[in-house]
Design an enzyme around this catalytic site. Sequence first.
Site, PDB file in Angstrom:
ATOM      1  N   GLY A  29      44.094  23.465  47.881  1.00 16.23           N
ATOM      2  CA  GLY A  29      45.443  23.699  47.389  1.00 16.23           C
ATOM      3  C   GLY A  29      46.475  23.117  48.337  1.00 16.23           C
ATOM      4  O   GLY A  29      46.546  23.514  49.493  1.00 16.23           O
ATOM      5  N   CYS A  82      40.855  39.628  47.529  1.00 16.04           N
ATOM      6  CA  CYS A  82      41.084  40.378  46.301  1.00 16.04           C
ATOM      7  C   CYS A  82      41.369  41.838  46.626  1.00 16.04           C
ATOM      8  O   CYS A  82      40.749  42.423  47.527  1.00 16.04           O
ATOM      9  CB  CYS A  82      39.860  40.283  45.402  1.00 16.04           C
ATOM     10  SG  CYS A  82      39.989  41.318  43.917  1.00 16.04           S
ATOM     11  N   GLN A 115      45.211  58.406  43.930  1.00 12.84           N
ATOM     12  CA  GLN A 115      46.543  57.823  43.948  1.00 12.84           C
ATOM     13  C   GLN A 115      46.685  56.633  43.010  1.00 12.84           C
ATOM     14  O   GLN A 115      47.783  56.361  42.509  1.00 12.84           O
ATOM     15  CB  GLN A 115      46.896  57.386  45.373  1.00 12.84           C
ATOM     16  CG  GLN A 115      47.058  58.528  46.363  1.00 12.84           C
ATOM     17  CD  GLN A 115      47.440  58.019  47.730  1.00 12.84           C
ATOM     18  OE1 GLN A 115      48.479  57.381  47.908  1.00 12.84           O
ATOM     19  NE2 GLN A 115      46.597  58.293  48.715  1.00 12.84           N
ATOM     20  N   ARG A 162      52.888  48.652  36.881  1.00 14.10           N
ATOM     21  CA  ARG A 162      51.611  48.640  37.590  1.00 14.10           C
ATOM     22  C   ARG A 162      50.475  49.209  36.732  1.00 14.10           C
ATOM     23  O   ARG A 162      49.431  49.593  37.251  1.00 14.10           O
ATOM     24  CB  ARG A 162      51.735  49.441  38.894  1.00 14.10           C
ATOM     25  CG  ARG A 162      52.885  49.017  39.794  1.00 14.10           C
ATOM     26  CD  ARG A 162      52.838  49.733  41.127  1.00 14.10           C
ATOM     27  NE  ARG A 162      51.812  49.184  41.975  1.00 14.10           N
ATOM     28  CZ  ARG A 162      51.212  49.859  42.976  1.00 14.10           C
ATOM     29  NH1 ARG A 162      51.543  51.130  43.204  1.00 14.10           N
ATOM     30  NH2 ARG A 162      50.295  49.282  43.717  1.00 14.10           N
ATOM     31  N   HIS A 175      56.165  19.648  44.381  1.00 12.02           N
ATOM     32  CA  HIS A 175      55.712  18.720  45.402  1.00 12.02           C
ATOM     33  C   HIS A 175      56.305  17.331  45.151  1.00 12.02           C
ATOM     34  O   HIS A 175      57.032  17.105  44.189  1.00 12.02           O
ATOM     35  CB  HIS A 175      54.189  18.688  45.431  1.00 12.02           C
ATOM     36  CG  HIS A 175      53.587  19.965  45.940  1.00 12.02           C
ATOM     37  ND1 HIS A 175      52.525  19.991  46.809  1.00 12.02           N
ATOM     38  CD2 HIS A 175      53.894  21.270  45.718  1.00 12.02           C
ATOM     39  CE1 HIS A 175      52.202  21.250  47.091  1.00 12.02           C
ATOM     40  NE2 HIS A 175      53.034  22.034  46.432  1.00 12.02           N
ATOM     41  N   CYS A 186      40.178  41.295  36.988  1.00  9.17           N
ATOM     42  CA  CYS A 186      41.388  40.928  37.716  1.00  9.17           C
ATOM     43  C   CYS A 186      42.542  41.730  37.133  1.00  9.17           C
ATOM     44  O   CYS A 186      42.778  41.690  35.923  1.00  9.17           O
ATOM     45  CB  CYS A 186      41.668  39.430  37.571  1.00  9.17           C
ATOM     46  SG  CYS A 186      43.227  38.898  38.310  1.00  9.17           S
ATOM     47  N   ALA A 231      38.417  55.150  47.408  1.00  6.99           N
ATOM     48  CA  ALA A 231      37.402  55.018  48.459  1.00  6.99           C
ATOM     49  C   ALA A 231      36.124  55.751  48.075  1.00  6.99           C
ATOM     50  O   ALA A 231      35.014  55.241  48.269  1.00  6.99           O
ATOM     51  CB  ALA A 231      37.948  55.533  49.788  1.00  6.99           C
TER      52      ALA A 231
END
Length: 654
Positions: A63, A363, A423, A433, A176, A350, A396
Site C-alpha cells: 500500500g 484486527c 460491555q 456501533r 496520490h 468484519c 475476554a
Amino acid sequence: MTAPTSNDPLLSPFTFGKVHLRNRIVSTSHASMNDDGGMPGDRYQAYHEEKARGGLAMTMIGGSAMVSRDSSWGGGQLDFSSDRIIPYLQTLSSRVHSQGAAVMTQISHLGRRANAFHGDWTPVIAPSPIREVRSRSFPREMDRDDIDRVIADYASAARRAQDGGLDGVETLCGGHLIGQFMSPLANQRTDAFGGSLESRARFGLMVHEAIRDAVGADFAVGIRLVIDEGTPGGLTADDGIALAQMFEREGLLDFFDAIYGRMDSDLILSEDNMPGMFQPNAPYLSSVEQFRKEVTLPLIHAGGIRDTATARHAIRAGIVDLVGMTRAHLTDPHLVQHLLNGTEDAIRPCVGSSYCLYKKATCIHNAATGNELKIPHTVTPAETPGRVVVVGGGIAGLEAARVAALRGHAVVVLEAASQLGGQLRLAARAPERANMIGIVDWRIAELTRLGVEVRTNCYADVQDVLAENPDMVFVATGGLPDLGQIEGADFCQNTWDFLSGAVPPAAEVLIHDGTGRAPAPSCALLARKSGSSVTFATSDGVVGQEMPYQDGTGFRKRFAELGVQILGDLDLLRVEQAGARLRATFVHSFSGHLHTVETDQIVVERGTQALNDLYHELKASDAFKGVAHLLGDAVASRDVHASIRNAYVVALTA
C-alpha cells in the site's frame, strides 16, 4: 486446497492478462506497517502468506509503496526505489505462490501527500503548489525534469516487482501523484500537463507507457482509478469513465481497480474512500456499477465489502470481476477456505470498527493477524484435556472459553448477567456501533458449536467454582465504572447506565470523557437524539483521542450537525448541588483556571476499576488445586482487542 463443491460465483476461476486466479476474492494493497525499514521481511511475508494459505485468489502488497525517495510519509511503506527490495520480493512471492495464490504490488508516488520532514528532507512535489490538509505539506510545483524522473522511477519500480517474481503491479490515483495530475482540485497547470481532462491524464498515461516498456506485454499492469471524486469542482463520474476509456484505447492496462472519492482529510478519507463504522456496508458499489457499464477491462473493487453475501452479489450481478475483501481478511484470513469447506457461517465477521487502521494490520477481534510470527491463527489440541471454568461472559471470557474448547477441554462459563457479552453488548446499543455485536454473536455461536456449557444469572463465588472441580479457571469478571476521585461522584451517572437505558437523559446533560474512547461520545449522541441539550467536556484536546480517525471524525461531524457543545482540555474536579440542578467544576489542564457548568445531569466516563476479588480468593484457597488466570478488564481497563488478545494468548497454551 479443497476443490469447490458448489456453483458459488465467488469460487469460480478468473484470468486477466497472464494471471490465472483460483477464485474471485482478493486482498487489495494496504500499508500494514509490518515492514522492516521499507523491506518486506519475515513478519510482512508471514502476514500475506497466511491469507494465501487461507485460500484467497490474490494478495496485493505495498500500500503506497514508494517509487522515489521523495515519496515517503515517514515510515510504514515498502520501498521500491532501489534494487535492495528484489531478494525480499523473491522470497515473498515464492511463499505466496507455494500456497496457490497470486501476488501483486501497488507502486505509487505520494506527490503532495509526502512528508518533507523525513529521510533526506527533500521538498514535496506536486502538479501545482496546492497544500493537502491531511498531509500538511506545502508542495513545490514539478518541472519537466521532475516529471521525467518520476516516470522513470515508476518504470524501475515495476521492473523490480517483476524481477522479484510478482505477478503484476498497480498504480494508485486517488490523492496520490497520478490522481493529483488528473484532478482539477490539485492541478492548475497551464502547460501540456494541465487544463483539459486529456492534458491532465497525460502524466498517468506516460507513466503506464514507461511501465509497459519496462516489463513487457506478459506482466500484469493495472491502475487503482478514482471513478468519481464526489466533490464539487472535482472529477465527476463522467470524468472517471472518460479517463478509463483513454487508458483502454492506449492498450496499456490489464485491469482497473475502482475507488471512489478523495482522501484530503480524515473526514473525507473515512467517508469517501475507506469507510468506517459510520458508513454503511459497500457504500460505493452503486457508483462502481455505473462505471462497469462503460468499461471493458476486468474490474476490481474494494470499499467496505465486509461480508460474503455482499461480495457474492457484486460478482453474480457482474458489477466486478474480482472483489476486494481486505479488512475482512484481516478479521479472518481463512475466509475462502470456509467457503470451500461449507462452513461459511463460521467466518469471523468484519464489524467495520476500523481498529485495523488505528493499530495497523491489527484486527479488533483477531489476536493473530499481523502477529503471525508470535501468535498462530490455528489452535492446537491440549496434550491432556481437562475441566475449565470461565467466570465472566464478557469478551475476554468468551474468547478464553472458545479457545479452551478448541483445545479439547470441557468448558463451563459462569456469567452473572442474564446475557453474555458484557460491555460490548452495551456498546452495541449505540446505533453507530451496532455492528460491534457481531464480535459477541460470533463467539456465542462458536461456543454452541463447540458444546460449551453456559450458565447465565450465575454470580459465582469461590465455592461455586470449586464445586466444578476445575483443573483451570479463567477469571474474566471485568470491572465496574470508575468515577475516580471526583468529589461528589454520587451525583454523577456512569455511561453503562446511560447506554443501557437504566437512566434516561435529562433535559440538559453534561458528559465528561476522561478516556477518549467511544462510550462517552456514544452517550452524547444518544442524549442529543432524544432531545436533550448536550455539553461534552473532554480531558483531551479533541473528541475521540483514543479512536481510529474514522470513528473520531465521525463523532465530531455528528456533534457539529446536532449542535453538541464541546469543551476541551478540562479535568473534572467536583460535582455539587446548585438548587435543583448540578454544578460541575473543572480545571483547565493548560491554564489551571477553574471552569464551572450548571446542568440537570452529569455523565462521567473514566474507564473501569478491576473486579478481581474472586481471583485472589481462589489463589489463597487451600482447596483450589488448579491453575487460575486473570483476564481482560479484571486486570485493568482495556480496549476490546487488548482483552481478546490477552485471553487468546493465555488460553492457547492452557
